[in-house]
Every structure is written in C-alpha cells, then in structure tokens.
Design an enzyme around this catalytic site. Structure first.
Site, PDB file in Angstrom:
ATOM      1  N   CYS A   2      -4.846   4.071   9.982  1.00  0.00           N
ATOM      2  CA  CYS A   2      -5.903   3.516  10.815  1.00  0.00           C
ATOM      3  C   CYS A   2      -6.011   2.016  10.608  1.00  0.00           C
ATOM      4  CB  CYS A   2      -7.238   4.169  10.491  1.00  0.00           C
ATOM      5  SG  CYS A   2      -7.220   5.968  10.610  1.00  0.00           S
ATOM      6  N   ARG A  27       0.768   1.032  12.770  1.00  0.00           N
ATOM      7  CA  ARG A  27       0.216   2.030  11.863  1.00  0.00           C
ATOM      8  C   ARG A  27       0.160   3.412  12.515  1.00  0.00           C
ATOM      9  NH1 ARG A  27      -3.390   0.109   7.761  1.00  0.00           N
ATOM     10  NH2 ARG A  27      -3.191  -2.114   7.454  1.00  0.00           N
ATOM     11  N   TRP A  74      -6.133   7.831  13.877  1.00  0.00           N
ATOM     12  CA  TRP A  74      -5.420   9.088  14.092  1.00  0.00           C
ATOM     13  C   TRP A  74      -6.450  10.202  14.213  1.00  0.00           C
ATOM     14  CZ3 TRP A  74      -0.600  10.508  15.182  1.00  0.00           C
ATOM     15  CH2 TRP A  74       0.449   9.621  14.903  1.00  0.00           C
ATOM     16  N   ASN A  98     -11.594   3.755   7.324  1.00  0.00           N
ATOM     17  CA  ASN A  98     -10.263   4.237   6.968  1.00  0.00           C
ATOM     18  C   ASN A  98     -10.371   5.062   5.704  1.00  0.00           C
ATOM     19  OD1 ASN A  98      -9.321   2.680   9.049  1.00  0.00           O
ATOM     20  ND2 ASN A  98      -8.276   1.183   7.748  1.00  0.00           N
ATOM     21  N   GLY A  99      -9.514   6.081   5.563  1.00  0.00           N
ATOM     22  CA  GLY A  99      -9.509   6.886   4.348  1.00  0.00           C
ATOM     23  C   GLY A  99     -10.100   8.259   4.594  1.00  0.00           C
ATOM     24  N   GLU A 479      13.621  12.856  -9.829  1.00  0.00           N
ATOM     25  CA  GLU A 479      13.118  11.713  -9.071  1.00  0.00           C
ATOM     26  C   GLU A 479      12.799  10.535  -9.991  1.00  0.00           C
ATOM     27  OE1 GLU A 479      11.313   9.186  -6.136  1.00  0.00           O
ATOM     28  OE2 GLU A 479      12.979  10.603  -6.235  1.00  0.00           O
ATOM     29  N   LYS A 483      14.492   6.817  -9.676  1.00  0.00           N
ATOM     30  CA  LYS A 483      13.733   5.574  -9.541  1.00  0.00           C
ATOM     31  C   LYS A 483      14.170   4.549 -10.583  1.00  0.00           C
ATOM     32  CE  LYS A 483      11.361   6.167  -6.025  1.00  0.00           C
ATOM     33  NZ  LYS A 483      12.594   6.809  -5.569  1.00  0.00           N
ATOM     34  N   GLU A 486      17.580   3.179  -9.660  1.00  0.00           N
ATOM     35  CA  GLU A 486      17.579   2.373  -8.443  1.00  0.00           C
ATOM     36  C   GLU A 486      17.151   0.931  -8.693  1.00  0.00           C
ATOM     37  OE1 GLU A 486      16.548   4.926  -4.503  1.00  0.00           O
ATOM     38  OE2 GLU A 486      14.978   4.894  -6.025  1.00  0.00           O
ATOM     39  N   HIS A 502      22.261  23.110 -23.534  1.00  0.00           N
ATOM     40  CA  HIS A 502      23.554  23.488 -22.954  1.00  0.00           C
ATOM     41  C   HIS A 502      24.442  22.275 -22.696  1.00  0.00           C
ATOM     42  CE1 HIS A 502      22.368  27.662 -22.592  1.00  0.00           C
ATOM     43  NE2 HIS A 502      21.212  27.254 -22.077  1.00  0.00           N
ATOM     44  N   LYS A 602      17.515   0.531   2.910  1.00  0.00           N
ATOM     45  CA  LYS A 602      16.362   1.395   3.121  1.00  0.00           C
ATOM     46  C   LYS A 602      16.740   2.662   3.872  1.00  0.00           C
ATOM     47  CE  LYS A 602      12.091   2.538   2.876  1.00  0.00           C
ATOM     48  NZ  LYS A 602      11.582   3.003   1.565  1.00  0.00           N
TER      49      LYS A 602
END
Length: 607
Positions: A2, A27, A74, A98-99, A479, A483, A486, A502, A602
């Site tokens: 928003c 947005r 939205w 917003n939120g 993940e 990160k 990266e 193992h 990206k």
C-alpha cells in the site's frame, strides 16, 4: 504494498496527492482514495480499480483543500469496493493505514458494544473509530492519537487528518515505513521518499514507534515513549534506487526489515479474518481431487518449497516430490494424472523453472505458481496464480521474497488440508490465528538485530561454516548456508542434524563455527544431542532457539540468539530472520558487496 502520501500545503493538493500515488503504483493496489480538508469540512473521494478511476471521480467531483491524505490499497477483507477503500472516516477524522492491526477484532467488538458503527470490512477502520472516540470525548487530536497507539498490535503506518484542523496532519509508524518531507512552507508524509520526490529532497525517516504532528511550519516528532525527538533530515538522491534505500545501509538490510509489513500484506490476500478461514484466488479445478504435488524451484525458492513439503504432507496428507528446476526435466520425471505441479519464483521468469513449468503443462498437470510478479510469464501460464506481495526486491540475496513465499505456501497447505477433509473448522481457525501472529513475531525477531551484529565478527574469519537443523528447520539450515555463501563468500553447508555422524562431522574442529537452529519442541532433544557431538569434537556452536531452548542448552556456546517461542507452523518464517541478519552482518564485517555480490544476478533468465 500500500502507498501513503499526505500534504499540508499552500495550494490545492488533490492533484499532487494523486501524483504521489502514481509514483507508488509499483507497489500494487486495487483501490485508491483521497481526503482533503477545507475549514470544518472533510472531502473524501474513493474509487476501486486503477488510479484512473480516482482521477475520473475527482474530475467529476473535485476535492479542493490545501491539506490532504491519499492511499493506494490491496483489497483484503472484502472486495475492492469504494467502501473498503481508504481513507476511512468518522465525523471527526479521516485516516489511511499500511500494515495490519492484529487485534482489530477485539477492538472492533468493544467499539461496537459502545455504539460505534462501521462501514467497511477492514481492520484499518478500527483505528479511525478508536481515535475518534477520544476526540468526541474532548481530547485533542494529539492526545487521542497518543492514547490509541499503545492499544494497537501489529504493524502500521498511519496518516490522519482531523476535521477543523486544516493546517495539520498526524502520522505514526510501527513496523511499516513512514517519512516526513520538508518543503517551502509545506510539510509532507509518505510511505517512502519516492512518493515525495517531486515535492522535496529534504527527508526525515521516522524510527520504530515514532509519531509526528506536521504543519506548514514543520514537524514535531515524538518517540514511542511520547518524548519529543529530533530525526536527522537528509537529502534524498536523484535516482529511484537512492531514494528507495531510505536510511538503511543496504537494500538487503531494508528488505529484511520490511518483512513484517510485506508478510502481513501477503497474508491479508489469503486469510479471511471475518470467518477465520483461508482463501485462495479464483481457480476452476477441484483441489480435493489433487493426488500428488510436484514442487519445482531454484535457490532460495527451492528451500521455500522444501519447507512446504513438510507442511503439505503433515497437514494435507498429500505426497510431495520436490526438485531443483535445473535437474527436473532431465531425469524424465513420472507425472501421474491428477497431480498439481507447483512452481516458485520471485521474478516469474527464471528460465529453468519456466521450462519445467511448460514440461509439466504439456504432460497434463495442473499448474500452480507462487510469484512476486503477477504479470510474469509463469503467472500468465498458470491455472492457479498465488502472488506474493513482497514489493520490489533490489538485493540479489532474497530475503522478503522468501518469507512471503513461505506465507503463501503455509496458506496453501492449510487450504489443501481443508479441501481434503484433513482439517476441521476449529483446526483451520487455529492455523489462521497462528498465521495472523507472524508479523508481530517477525518484529520480535528483528529486535535482536544488535546482538547478531555484535557477534558477526566471531564468524567472519571462518573459511567454513556448517548449519544444522531438523524437520522444518533443515531447509532453514540450507537457506542460512546459502545466504552466507552468497554475500560473504564463506564456504557454508546446511545439513539435517542427524546426518552429521554420516560424514560431515569429519569437518569439525575449533575453526569451524556450527550454527544450530533448534526451537524448543518435539525435535529439540535430538538436535541438542547432535549439537553435543559437535561440541565434543571442538566445534564452536552458535545456538538459535527460544528462551526455553537456550536455558536448557545454551551454556558453553560461542554465542546464542534468542527468538520468540512460536508454533512450529510459523517457525520457518521467524527463524529466517536470524539467518538473514547473521549473513548480512558477517558480510558487512568482511566488507563485501552486500546488494550485488560477485557473479550473481537477481533473476536468472538463461539455463
């Protein structure tokens, strides 16, 4: 997603408000509105759909006034109608938000019991009535806002216009960004500096918990304790990229901090608070007939899919296969009739994933996609489009896109479970309540940023780092390792904790930090046992757990990171925060290019 803009100006502001909204169209939104002040009058114009409909409404019914607020929204609770569009208003004020207000239902019930009447289905209108109630009882606008803010739980950015105060707006923020702009005899509020760029280059970023009173003469800013404070006024750059970074050091840092807001906005498209249920966008096939799910993705999106595998099998009792997109077609997969092939991509244009989608479509599979760009190639070719609402993600290392993907996948898992008769209505309501709690728990996780930054120097010298987790925390270990690789260029690997014995345990020595993700719960004791095996071989452990877990197993660790105690369903989203922040701060210590790490792009649009 928003957008907010407010102007206390010297001339009519409606056209400039609309221009600010136009700058925030990226947005995403499906309704828009403005409210201006003229003496004791509040003039409100709203319209569903694209901004052109609001422009047409204003052409037919002008909104004069030198002070005003505007919003793009939205649709969440209910259809994108004029009555659900912002600004929301009472007899005393108009407000944009917003939120998400997590405790809106309790507040609304109390307000209705006191005789308040609501015209919309939104959580935002509750704030308008809460503040208005105080004003009607004789409080000043400042006193009313000061009294209302502590009653709100969740994430919010607010801009409020008061009848009879046409030289003033009040703004507030918690978990959602809001900036103050300073002009020549004018002052502004905006979701970000991009919205204010044509109006001013002088910007102050409100900090968490701040609220502000703006007039033509300037701004009075107060912190969460209502003490007057000064926030630095900076000069925004000419480019959109410089403007959008705000007062954060890097885009990645900004995007980590946006997660409470964007996850809330994403969930609001899938969770119906009115009846505590999970809903999906329209589709024309029977989810209850799905016999198998095949998940295909790359990189971080693949790890989101790996978490979803646990959810789909646990809650919906559906068998799930998962593949990295670059391998999927080349093993000639068996795709049985009645299957749902689910593709996850931030851009919706990832070449390997798009090729896999077309392979499955040709094989007669039902196609679902989780994407951040609803106009992308994958979105256009899907039978079931599941958009995330993360907004533009500039940092190459995905952060907010990942947690928004998890939010959508959690909602999908719940909906599949209901469709297949595996969840009762009571169980569905419980899951919805856990989903609604996510933004607040993400805020709580972010509160430990300084502690994580302070320990980053302990990890930065390492050449190798291992991440361990069990169950849903195993994909988070993968993940976390990705990160770190990266953006800091440290070799890191993620393992299921039980697999250490193992083979990988041979790598352990005093030079190898081991990051252990272990929220208290059914798998905690087993994970701690694996952790002790590491410790016995000289490994330096960083334990990420809740207070209960740290009390039981935190002694003797190189460092500990405390997370809020949460339901296992939402733990992957909460525990994403510390692994993102740890990678970010280690990269800062090493001085690498955080937002544009070497050799990476990206969106990968070639195989």
């Amino acid at each position: 997603m928003c957008g907010i803009i407010g102007i206390v100006g010297k001339g009519d502001v409606a056209d400039r408000l609309v221009d600010g909204l136009r700058r925030m169209e990226y947005r995403g939104y499906d309704s828009a509105g403005v409210c201006t002040l003229v003496g004791d009058q509040m003039i409100r114009r709203r319209a569903p759909g694209k901004l052109i409909h609001l422009v047409e409404e204003l052409a037919a019914h002008p909104a004069p006034g030198h002070t005003g607020i505007a919003h793009t929204r939205w649709a969440t609770h209910g259809a994108p109608t004029a009555s659900n569009a912002h600004p929301h208003a009472t007899a005393e004020l108009a407000l944009v938000h917003n939120g998400i207000i997590e405790n809106f239902r309790r507040l609304k019930e109390a307000l209705m019991a006191r005789g308040r009447t609501f015209e919309s289905d939104t959580d935002s209108e509750v704030v308008a009535h809460l503040i208005s109630e105080s004003v009607e009882a004789g409080a000043s606008p400042q006193e009313a806002v000061k009294a209302a803010l502590p009653q709100l739980r969740g994430a919010f950015a607010l801009a409020i216009a008061f009848r009879g105060h046409d030289d003033m707006l009040i703004g507030a923020r918690l978990g959602s960004p809001l900036v103050v702009g300073y002009g020549d005899g004018e002052t502004y509020l905006g979701s970000d500096a991009l919205a204010l760029a044509p109006l001013t280059q002088k910007i102050a970023y409100l900090e968490e918990g701040d609220w502000v009173v703006i007039t033509r003469a300037g701004a009075e800013i107060f912190d969460a304790d209502n003490a007057p404070v000064t926030r630095a006024i900076t000069t925004s750059g000419a480019s959109a990229a410089a403007i959008e970074k705000g007062n954060f050091r890097h885009f990645m840092q900004k995007e980590i901090y946006e997660q409470p807001t964007v996850v809330a906005q994403t969930l609001r498209s899938y969770v119906r608070q009115v009846d505590q249920s999970v809903a999906l966008p329209q589709f024309d096939f029977d989810l209850s007939k799905i016999t198998r799910v095949t998940i295909v993705a790359c990189g971080t999106s693949y790890y989101a899919g790996l978490v979803a595998k646990y959810w789909f099998e646990q809650f919906a009792r559906l068998p799930v296969d998962i593949d990295v997109a670059s391998e999927f077609r080349y093993r000639d997969p068996v795709l049985e009739a009645g299957g749902l092939s689910l593709f996850i991509s931030q851009s919706g244009e990832t070449a390997d994933t798009l090729a896999a989608l077309r392979h499955c479509k040709a094989a007669g599979q039902t196609i679902g996609v989780v994407v951040n760009v609803p106009t992308s190639s994958m979105a256009r070719e899907a039978d079931l489009l599941l958009p995330t609402h993360a907004g533009p993600e500039i940092g190459v290392a995905s952060t907010k896109a990942f947690t928004c993907q998890l939010a959508v996948l959690a909602a999908l898992a719940a909906h599949l479970a209901v469709a297949r008769g595996k969840l009762s209505r009571e169980e569905e309501r419980a899951i919805v309540q856990h989903l609604v709690e996510i933004p607040a728990t993400l805020n709580a996780a972010l509160a430990h940023d300084d502690e994580i930054a302070a320990m980053a120097h302990l990890i930065a010298p390492a050449r190798d780092v291992l991440y361990l987790g069990r169950g849903q925390d195993y994909p988070l270990a993968l993940e976390g390792a990705l990160k770190l690789k990266e953006i800091s260029y440290i070799h890191a690997e993620g393992y299921a904790a039980g697999e250490m014995k193992h083979g990988p345990i041979a790598l352990i020595d005093e030079a190898v930090p081991v990051i252990v993700l272990a929220p208290s719960g059914p798998l905690f004791e087993k994970t701690v046992s694996n952790m002790q095996e590491v410790r016995a071989r000289g490994g330096k452990i960083v334990l990420i757990s809740d207070a209960e877990g740290l009390a039981e197993a935190g002694e003797g660790c190189l460092a500990t990171i405390e997370m809020p105690k949460v339901h296992p369903l939402i733990a992957p989203m909460v525990y994403a925060i510390p692994v993102q922040l740890l990678a970010y701060h280690v990269a800062c210590v090493k001085g690498t290019d955080v937002d544009q790490p070497r050799n990476l792009a990206k969106s990968v649009t070639v195989e």
